[in-house]
Design an enzyme around this catalytic site. Structure first.
Site, PDB file in Angstrom:
ATOM      1  N   GLU A  26      21.646  69.637 -34.954  1.00  0.00           N
ATOM      2  CA  GLU A  26      20.332  69.181 -34.520  1.00  0.00           C
ATOM      3  C   GLU A  26      19.299  69.326 -35.626  1.00  0.00           C
ATOM      4  O   GLU A  26      18.470  68.425 -35.838  1.00  0.00           O
ATOM      5  CB  GLU A  26      19.875  69.951 -33.283  1.00  0.00           C
ATOM      6  CG  GLU A  26      18.524  69.482 -32.769  1.00  0.00           C
ATOM      7  CD  GLU A  26      17.930  70.390 -31.701  1.00  0.00           C
ATOM      8  OE1 GLU A  26      16.692  70.552 -31.691  1.00  0.00           O
ATOM      9  OE2 GLU A  26      18.697  70.935 -30.873  1.00  0.00           O
ATOM     10  N   CYS A  84      12.319  73.087 -25.938  1.00  0.00           N
ATOM     11  CA  CYS A  84      12.961  72.364 -24.843  1.00  0.00           C
ATOM     12  C   CYS A  84      12.633  73.049 -23.523  1.00  0.00           C
ATOM     13  O   CYS A  84      12.793  74.263 -23.389  1.00  0.00           O
ATOM     14  CB  CYS A  84      14.470  72.339 -25.085  1.00  0.00           C
ATOM     15  SG  CYS A  84      15.450  71.816 -23.683  1.00  0.00           S
ATOM     16  N   SER A 135      24.933  74.248 -21.878  1.00  0.00           N
ATOM     17  CA  SER A 135      26.107  73.396 -22.070  1.00  0.00           C
ATOM     18  C   SER A 135      27.314  73.897 -21.278  1.00  0.00           C
ATOM     19  O   SER A 135      28.440  73.480 -21.543  1.00  0.00           O
ATOM     20  CB  SER A 135      26.462  73.321 -23.564  1.00  0.00           C
ATOM     21  OG  SER A 135      26.675  74.608 -24.100  1.00  0.00           O
TER      22      SER A 135
END
Length: 412
Positions: free
Chosen positions: A180, A287, A382
């Site tokens: 990322e 986030c 995840s």
């Protein structure tokens, strides 16, 4: 470049693959815990789950699009540039579906394999995104590109592009080797951007930058300390006069804000408060899913817990941060990659705080104390519910408790 060969919104086939997602990732055990307020008590063992855990929207979307891609192109070769997400079971499932990985983890250069690809090939870009030069090359080669980049990552890209257009250097709080972070840094080169960026891992590395800004060290020493995180042709003497802060979305929010504050103070010392707007900028790009999971963990840690279990990939940044938070409050905190790491009296785990790319796993017997025990549990963004359910099952079976007791939990 052909726009029709580039997909960022899936193929509107969710209904066709929903049964596969339910089969592979849903957990009846987790469903029952949710219905019971994320809590269960079974004899001398109680398990309390954080209010926010597991798959976030961005991961769910990426997995959904990968399954849709296989359904849409059943006879095509499908590749993914690297890990879809940092979850071993998820990536193994994609391999079972015939999706080929051009690189794995933080190793390798997938672009070195692009020369063998062509218009008949389908390429998936993972939730972390991909450097803009990779995307451009793939599209120029005529490949079908399915872009699953998370919306939160796209928001960060918008910020660094804005910095670059205004001739600010992007200081990215993140891990320089992370997919990322590499993708974010590449965004400074487009739309007239200046291509200037510097990655700092933590407050220790930030201190070298602030020492340079305050003229306590020179450019040579800064390069010796941070060359691994500097963009091409980075010149501290000219490129650290105007800086904007961004972050890898899965970092600890409090640390990102602390990095920003240290840089701001250094700029004030160098240029004065009246001139700060010309030399420093900061947008909150954390986030929301990452923050929600961190906040929920802090809430969970308000309860008296004897053991804490954190489930997620060992190379998952957001999971590692959850493990670090937990360890500060619960000494018996175990970061496991999946439910299979719990084997009765033995647990295989990665000690919280060890490097993200560490390969070491410790086998620890006697991890679950005798007598009454209160277990807290959370999972990174995840981690599918199926692995969380398996972990709960194995925790209970370690104390000879049948999983049938979970399935009989009352609903609230």
């Amino acid at each position: 470049m052909k726009q029709e060969n580039y997909y960022r919104r899936g193929f509107k086939m969710r209904g066709d693959i929903q049964h596969l997602l339910d089969r592979d990732y849903r957990s009846e055990i987790v469903d029952r815990f949710r219905e019971n307020g994320n809590y269960g008590e079974f004899g001398e063992v109680s398990i309390r789950i954080a209010d926010e855990f597991g798959f976030c929207y961005g991961v769910d979307r990426a997995v959904d699009y990968a399954f849709q891609t296989r359904e849409r192109f059943p006879d095509r070769d499908i590749y993914i540039t690297g890990d879809m997400i940092h979850n071993l079971s998820m990536n193994d499932r994609l391999r079972e579906m015939g999706i080929k990985f051009l690189s794995e983890g933080f190793d390798g250069r997938p672009d070195e394999k692009f020369s063998d690809l062509g218009p008949e090939d389908v390429i998936i870009l993972p939730a972390f995104g991909a450097p803009i030069e990779w995307v451009t090359e793939l599209r120029n080669k005529g490949c079908i590109v399915v872009d699953t980049t998370c919306g939160s990552v796209l928001s960060v890209w918008k910020r660094v592009k804005d910095y670059a257009r205004r001739d600010f250097t992007s200081i990215i709080h993140g891990k320089y080797y992370h997919e990322e972070t590499k993708a974010t840094a590449s965004q400074t080169n487009i739309d007239g951007g200046n291509g200037k960026w510097l990655v700092v891992r933590n407050l220790t590395e930030t201190a070298f930058v602030t020492d340079f800004i305050r003229q306590k060290i020179d450019a040579t020493e800064l390069r010796e300390r941070l060359s691994h995180g500097m963009g091409p042709d980075f010149d501290p003497d000219t490129d650290l006069r105007r800086v904007g802060v961004a972050n890898q979305t899965t970092m600890l929010m409090k640390e990102t804000m602390a990095v920003g504050e240290e840089l701001r103070k250094a700029m004030v010392d160098r240029y004065g408060e009246d001139e700060i707007a010309d030399h420093f900028d900061l947008f909150d790009t954390i986030c929301s899913a990452t923050q929600d999971r961190q906040d929920a963990l802090f809430g969970l840690l308000e309860h008296d817990l004897d053991v804490m279990v954190i489930i997620g990939g060992y190379n998952s940044s957001n999971t590692n941060n959850l493990a670090i938070i937990a360890k500060e409050r619960v000494p018996r905190s175990y970061h496991i990659t999946n439910g299979e790491c719990i084997r009765g009296d033995v647990i295989d785990h990665k000690p919280p705080g060890t490097p993200l790319d560490a390969r070491e796993e410790i086998e620890e017997p006697g991890w679950l104390p005798d007598g009454p025990v209160r277990v807290g549990l959370t999972a990174g963004a995840s981690t599918p519910n199926s692995q969380i359910g398996l972990a709960i099952k194995n925790i209970l079976e370690a104390r000879d408790i049948s999983i049938d007791e979970v399935l009989q939990l009352p609903t609230t």
